[in-house]
Scaffold this motif. Structure first.
Motif, PDB file in Angstrom:
ATOM      1  N   LYS A 128       0.939  -1.329  -0.089  1.00 39.57           N
ATOM      2  CA  LYS A 128       0.173   0.157   0.171  1.00 39.57           C
ATOM      3  C   LYS A 128       0.819   1.273   0.187  1.00 39.57           C
ATOM      4  O   LYS A 128       0.580   2.312  -0.763  1.00 39.57           O
ATOM      5  CB  LYS A 128      -0.751  -0.009   1.269  1.00 39.57           C
ATOM      6  CG  LYS A 128      -1.907  -0.846   1.277  1.00 39.57           C
ATOM      7  CD  LYS A 128      -3.255  -0.739   2.270  1.00 39.57           C
ATOM      8  CE  LYS A 128      -4.420  -1.442   1.860  1.00 39.57           C
ATOM      9  NZ  LYS A 128      -5.198  -1.301   2.934  1.00 39.57           N
ATOM     10  N   MET A 134       2.038   1.886  -3.298  1.00 41.63           N
ATOM     11  CA  MET A 134       0.949   2.171  -4.165  1.00 41.63           C
ATOM     12  C   MET A 134       0.339   3.744  -3.872  1.00 41.63           C
ATOM     13  O   MET A 134      -0.437   4.256  -4.521  1.00 41.63           O
ATOM     14  CB  MET A 134      -0.344   1.100  -4.043  1.00 41.63           C
ATOM     15  CG  MET A 134      -1.266   1.189  -5.222  1.00 41.63           C
ATOM     16  SD  MET A 134      -0.459   0.586  -6.715  1.00 41.63           S
ATOM     17  CE  MET A 134      -1.184   2.014  -7.647  1.00 41.63           C
ATOM     18  N   LEU A 166      -1.037   4.340  -1.127  1.00 46.12           N
ATOM     19  CA  LEU A 166      -2.365   4.170  -0.410  1.00 46.12           C
ATOM     20  C   LEU A 166      -2.217   4.465   1.234  1.00 46.12           C
ATOM     21  O   LEU A 166      -3.166   4.803   2.001  1.00 46.12           O
ATOM     22  CB  LEU A 166      -2.964   3.031  -0.689  1.00 46.12           C
ATOM     23  CG  LEU A 166      -3.575   2.768  -2.064  1.00 46.12           C
ATOM     24  CD1 LEU A 166      -4.068   1.251  -2.328  1.00 46.12           C
ATOM     25  CD2 LEU A 166      -4.782   3.720  -2.445  1.00 46.12           C
ATOM     26  N   ALA A 209      -1.923   7.851  -4.770  1.00 41.56           N
ATOM     27  CA  ALA A 209      -2.158   6.838  -5.712  1.00 41.56           C
ATOM     28  C   ALA A 209      -2.511   6.627  -6.956  1.00 41.56           C
ATOM     29  O   ALA A 209      -2.116   6.106  -7.843  1.00 41.56           O
ATOM     30  CB  ALA A 209      -3.241   5.671  -4.986  1.00 41.56           C
ATOM     31  N   SER A 210      -3.271   7.810  -7.573  1.00 43.32           N
ATOM     32  CA  SER A 210      -3.558   7.725  -8.904  1.00 43.32           C
ATOM     33  C   SER A 210      -2.594   8.064  -9.651  1.00 43.32           C
ATOM     34  O   SER A 210      -2.238   7.565 -10.819  1.00 43.32           O
ATOM     35  CB  SER A 210      -4.778   8.983  -8.989  1.00 43.32           C
ATOM     36  OG  SER A 210      -4.268  10.293  -8.516  1.00 43.32           O
ATOM     37  N   GLU A 211      -1.688   8.700  -9.050  1.00 45.57           N
ATOM     38  CA  GLU A 211      -0.319   9.164 -10.064  1.00 45.57           C
ATOM     39  C   GLU A 211       0.582   7.876  -9.867  1.00 45.57           C
ATOM     40  O   GLU A 211       1.355   7.918 -11.125  1.00 45.57           O
ATOM     41  CB  GLU A 211       0.345  10.470  -9.651  1.00 45.57           C
ATOM     42  CG  GLU A 211      -0.520  11.592  -9.498  1.00 45.57           C
ATOM     43  CD  GLU A 211      -1.410  11.965 -10.807  1.00 45.57           C
ATOM     44  OE1 GLU A 211      -0.913  11.951 -11.834  1.00 45.57           O
ATOM     45  OE2 GLU A 211      -2.651  11.887 -10.921  1.00 45.57           O
ATOM     46  N   ALA A 256      -0.350   4.907 -10.134  1.00 47.54           N
ATOM     47  CA  ALA A 256      -0.960   4.064 -11.023  1.00 47.54           C
ATOM     48  C   ALA A 256      -0.540   4.398 -12.415  1.00 47.54           C
ATOM     49  O   ALA A 256      -0.151   3.607 -13.401  1.00 47.54           O
ATOM     50  CB  ALA A 256      -2.370   3.995 -11.033  1.00 47.54           C
ATOM     51  N   ARG A 257      -0.625   5.967 -12.594  1.00 52.75           N
ATOM     52  CA  ARG A 257      -0.349   6.377 -13.949  1.00 52.75           C
ATOM     53  C   ARG A 257       1.108   6.232 -14.244  1.00 52.75           C
ATOM     54  O   ARG A 257       1.466   6.159 -15.604  1.00 52.75           O
ATOM     55  CB  ARG A 257      -0.566   7.729 -14.129  1.00 52.75           C
ATOM     56  CG  ARG A 257      -2.056   7.927 -14.173  1.00 52.75           C
ATOM     57  CD  ARG A 257      -2.742   9.263 -13.788  1.00 52.75           C
ATOM     58  NE  ARG A 257      -3.934   9.493 -13.618  1.00 52.75           N
ATOM     59  CZ  ARG A 257      -4.962   9.628 -14.707  1.00 52.75           C
ATOM     60  NH1 ARG A 257      -4.326  10.006 -15.711  1.00 52.75           N
ATOM     61  NH2 ARG A 257      -6.101   9.667 -14.441  1.00 52.75           N
ATOM     62  N   TYR A 307      -1.811  -3.163  -9.189  1.00 50.55           N
ATOM     63  CA  TYR A 307      -2.090  -3.469  -7.982  1.00 50.55           C
ATOM     64  C   TYR A 307      -3.334  -4.329  -7.927  1.00 50.55           C
ATOM     65  O   TYR A 307      -4.251  -4.077  -8.720  1.00 50.55           O
ATOM     66  CB  TYR A 307      -2.301  -2.304  -7.140  1.00 50.55           C
ATOM     67  CG  TYR A 307      -2.661  -2.435  -5.749  1.00 50.55           C
ATOM     68  CD1 TYR A 307      -1.579  -3.397  -5.034  1.00 50.55           C
ATOM     69  CD2 TYR A 307      -3.430  -1.802  -4.797  1.00 50.55           C
ATOM     70  CE1 TYR A 307      -1.972  -3.589  -3.615  1.00 50.55           C
ATOM     71  CE2 TYR A 307      -3.728  -1.982  -3.725  1.00 50.55           C
ATOM     72  CZ  TYR A 307      -3.171  -2.811  -2.839  1.00 50.55           C
ATOM     73  OH  TYR A 307      -3.285  -3.093  -1.625  1.00 50.55           O
ATOM     74  N   ILE A 354     -12.123   0.413 -16.239  1.00 52.47           N
ATOM     75  CA  ILE A 354     -11.327   0.883 -15.479  1.00 52.47           C
ATOM     76  C   ILE A 354     -10.020   0.924 -15.336  1.00 52.47           C
ATOM     77  O   ILE A 354      -9.121   1.790 -15.369  1.00 52.47           O
ATOM     78  CB  ILE A 354     -11.907   0.644 -14.016  1.00 52.47           C
ATOM     79  CG1 ILE A 354     -13.436   0.965 -13.794  1.00 52.47           C
ATOM     80  CG2 ILE A 354     -11.292   1.349 -12.829  1.00 52.47           C
ATOM     81  CD1 ILE A 354     -13.729   2.358 -13.800  1.00 52.47           C
ATOM     82  N   MET A 403      -8.501   2.820 -18.444  1.00 54.41           N
ATOM     83  CA  MET A 403      -8.558   4.304 -18.735  1.00 54.41           C
ATOM     84  C   MET A 403      -7.431   5.216 -18.401  1.00 54.41           C
ATOM     85  O   MET A 403      -7.073   6.014 -18.867  1.00 54.41           O
ATOM     86  CB  MET A 403      -9.750   4.727 -17.418  1.00 54.41           C
ATOM     87  CG  MET A 403     -11.123   4.587 -17.926  1.00 54.41           C
ATOM     88  SD  MET A 403     -12.119   5.034 -16.602  1.00 54.41           S
ATOM     89  CE  MET A 403     -13.611   4.609 -17.469  1.00 54.41           C
ATOM     90  N   THR A 404      -6.323   4.580 -17.745  1.00 53.35           N
ATOM     91  CA  THR A 404      -5.158   5.444 -17.187  1.00 53.35           C
ATOM     92  C   THR A 404      -4.281   5.071 -18.141  1.00 53.35           C
ATOM     93  O   THR A 404      -3.464   6.025 -18.642  1.00 53.35           O
ATOM     94  CB  THR A 404      -4.611   5.066 -16.021  1.00 53.35           C
ATOM     95  OG1 THR A 404      -5.959   5.056 -15.003  1.00 53.35           O
ATOM     96  CG2 THR A 404      -3.614   5.674 -15.465  1.00 53.35           C
ATOM     97  N   ALA A 419      -5.830  -5.322 -13.509  1.00 54.35           N
ATOM     98  CA  ALA A 419      -4.361  -4.648 -13.243  1.00 54.35           C
ATOM     99  C   ALA A 419      -3.554  -5.129 -14.357  1.00 54.35           C
ATOM    100  O   ALA A 419      -2.994  -3.891 -14.816  1.00 54.35           O
ATOM    101  CB  ALA A 419      -3.661  -5.492 -12.141  1.00 54.35           C
ATOM    102  N   LEU A 442      -3.796  -1.998 -16.999  1.00 60.86           N
ATOM    103  CA  LEU A 442      -2.891  -0.966 -16.990  1.00 60.86           C
ATOM    104  C   LEU A 442      -1.676  -0.815 -17.726  1.00 60.86           C
ATOM    105  O   LEU A 442      -0.765  -0.086 -17.601  1.00 60.86           O
ATOM    106  CB  LEU A 442      -2.396  -0.603 -15.438  1.00 60.86           C
ATOM    107  CG  LEU A 442      -3.186   0.505 -14.674  1.00 60.86           C
ATOM    108  CD1 LEU A 442      -4.287  -0.055 -13.761  1.00 60.86           C
ATOM    109  CD2 LEU A 442      -2.211   1.321 -13.845  1.00 60.86           C
TER     110      LEU A 442
END
Lengths: 233, 277
Positions: A45, A48, A50, A70-72, A74-75, A80, A99, A102-103, A145, A148
């Motif tokens: 976490k 990630m 989080l 966390a969003s960045e 992932a980008r 995860y 979902i 999308m990124t 996952a 992504l």
């Protein structure tokens, strides 16, 4: 390459990770072993984004992740698969994959590649994720996952409660990702599965990485497994 | 009444469903929508239809922008903490109310309906504008449904609603989603207000009733359920109107509150809401 150096993390006032350091390389599977509450999930976490990292650094391909939301993270290419899958149960299989797409990723092409790894999902695209069986849910969590197109994949107990056939499928996928150059950090309680797919193993105890070694060395040291995990090889 | 209530309640339901924020200031966004509608409508003299049209576009935009600012300045800084945001939105309620009193005044002011005609049924006549309100509300509700169910933005909103943390872990910028949802919720209230203001007049205390009824609708219909919100709004809105006319407005509110109590006891997730697992 993902480099974690001396990170400290807390839940409230309770310190969970203590000056923990690790490295994960592209094209390898690094397994984290340790007893419940050792800090393995918290480490994933923290990578990630989080859980807040209070001290230390997490660097991924030269980019500092430790102060990103966390969003960045992932980008930047970190995928995860959380413990307990955490699917969007009310959304359909297709929407869960969407979902993931999308990124990053390349739309249908990426989705088809993920579905090719788990063909059973292709027949259930319009079904709600919450109505899938446990094994299918795990496949969906992995496929989501993979949508992504991660270069680092964090897997938190992906084999928990699954049938042997499903476990071997997940093992095949992880090996396939390793061959594709993805760095995988795997938290898993099943020592036999860990020993069959890991390149290196890091033993986590009380929020610290005590020892990190190649899997061959672990096989020769059942005492370590007994000490850190409470089971023999 | 029921159609406009559905719009207002849907805004409240969206904000709570996605953000877990109980927006006590929601009624004030409704009031602000009405007050701004009066202001916009009075910019155009001699052409009420054009004035109303400008109000229908301008008022929700201004209210949405204000909600966006409130989100950035207040809610985001509180990290959308459910308890703290209740207190904060109570504060927002009073600030908006007092601003309206200061700059708009205590008087109730009418906005001329853009069209005026009467539909004659065999047994009674009915204001044509009210039917236009029903149709316009239905179109907006349909638009929101399409947004939620058929677009990428809707998918992001639903994913954030179901699991904020996992949504973040998949690259969704949750704070932006929250800002957008808060603005959308306020805009729905403002649209409802613009539609109703030719019937009810704009008044700085007019946000209280819609807030109470919206909470009732949202609890009865089920939080986050569009279908539940619409069904409950029609039921509550119509029964409120009928009981108010034939008996008393107080009795209507008592019965509605009793219904909420029964729903909370026997079906806490609302009539159409999903039970937490």
């Amino acid at each position: 390459m993902l480099t974690i150096q001396n990170i400290d993390c807390f839940y409230g006032d309770v310190q969970v990770l203590r000056s923990l350091s690790l490295e994960a390389h592209g094209g390898e599977v690094l397994c984290l072993l340790g007893r419940n509450g050792a800090g393995k999930t918290t480490l994933l976490k923290a990578i990630m984004g989080l859980v807040r990292v209070r001290a230390g650094t997490i660097i991924f391909d030269g980019q500092a992740l430790h102060n990103l939301p966390a969003s960045e993270v992932a980008r930047s290419g970190v995928g995860y698969v959380p413990q307990g899958r955490r699917l969007f149960a009310e959304l359909t299989v297709a929407e869960n994959l969407e979902i993931g797409l999308m990124t990053r990723g390349h739309g249908v092409e990426t989705r088809d590649r993920a579905l090719a790894l788990f063909p059973a999902l292709g027949e259930r695209l319009r079904q709600r994720a919450g109505t899938l069986s446990g094994g299918e849910q795990q496949m969906l969590a992995m496929a989501r996952a993979l949508c992504l197109e991660p270069t680092v994949l964090l897997l938190d107990e992906p084999m928990e409660g699954l049938m042997p056939a499903m476990i071997s499928r997940i093992r095949e996928v992880v090996v396939g990702l390793k061959e594709a150059g993805v760095a995988t950090i795997l938290v898993e309680q099943r020592v036999d599965a860990v020993l069959s797919i890991a390149d290196r193993v890091s033993f986590i105890e009380n929020g610290r990485s005590r020892e990190t070694m190649r899997v061959e060395e672990v096989r020769e040291r059942p005492d370590l497994l007994q000490h850190y995990v409470g089971v023999g090889a | 009444m029921a159609a406009v209530l559905a719009l207002t309640a849907l805004g409240l339901s969206l904000v709570f469903g996605v953000m877990r924020v109980v927006n006590v200031a929601h009624g004030e966004f409704f009031m602000l929508g009405a007050v701004l509608a009066w202001w916009f409508a009075n910019l155009v003299v001699g052409n009420p239809a054009l004035g109303f049209l400008i109000a229908l576009v301008g008022s929700p935009l201004v209210v949405g922008a204000l909600a966006l600012v409130a989100d950035r300045l207040v809610l985001k800084r509180l990290d959308y903490n459910p308890e703290a945001t209740i207190v904060a939105t109570i504060g927002m309620l009073y600030i908006l109310q007092q601003l309206a009193l200061t700059f708009y005044g205590p008087d109730a002011r009418p906005v001329v309906a853009p069209i005026s005609f009467r539909v004659q049924f065999p047994w009674f006549g009915y204001s044509g504008y009210k039917l236009v309100v029903v149709a316009a509300s239905a179109i907006v509700l349909l638009g929101v449904w399409v947004l939620l169910a058929r677009t990428k933005i809707g998918l992001i909103m639903r994913a954030t609603q179901y699991d904020r943390e996992t949504a973040q872990a998949f690259g969704i910028r949750v704070d932006r989603v929250y800002a957008g949802v808060f603005a959308l919720g306020a805009m729905l209230a403002a649209v409802a207000a613009v539609l109703i203001v030719p019937i009810q007049q704009a008044y700085y205390l007019m946000g209280q009733d819609p807030l109470l009824l919206s909470f009732i609708v949202v609890i009865v219909g089920g939080l986050g359920s569009l279908r539940g919100t619409v069904v409950a709004a029609i039921f509550i809105g119509m029964s409120d109107g009928i009981i108010s006319v034939f008996f008393s407005p107080t009795l209507a509110k008592i019965l509605a509150t009793l219904l909420v109590a029964m729903v909370l006891v026997y079906r806490p997730q609302g009539l159409f809401g999903a039970r937490d697992t």
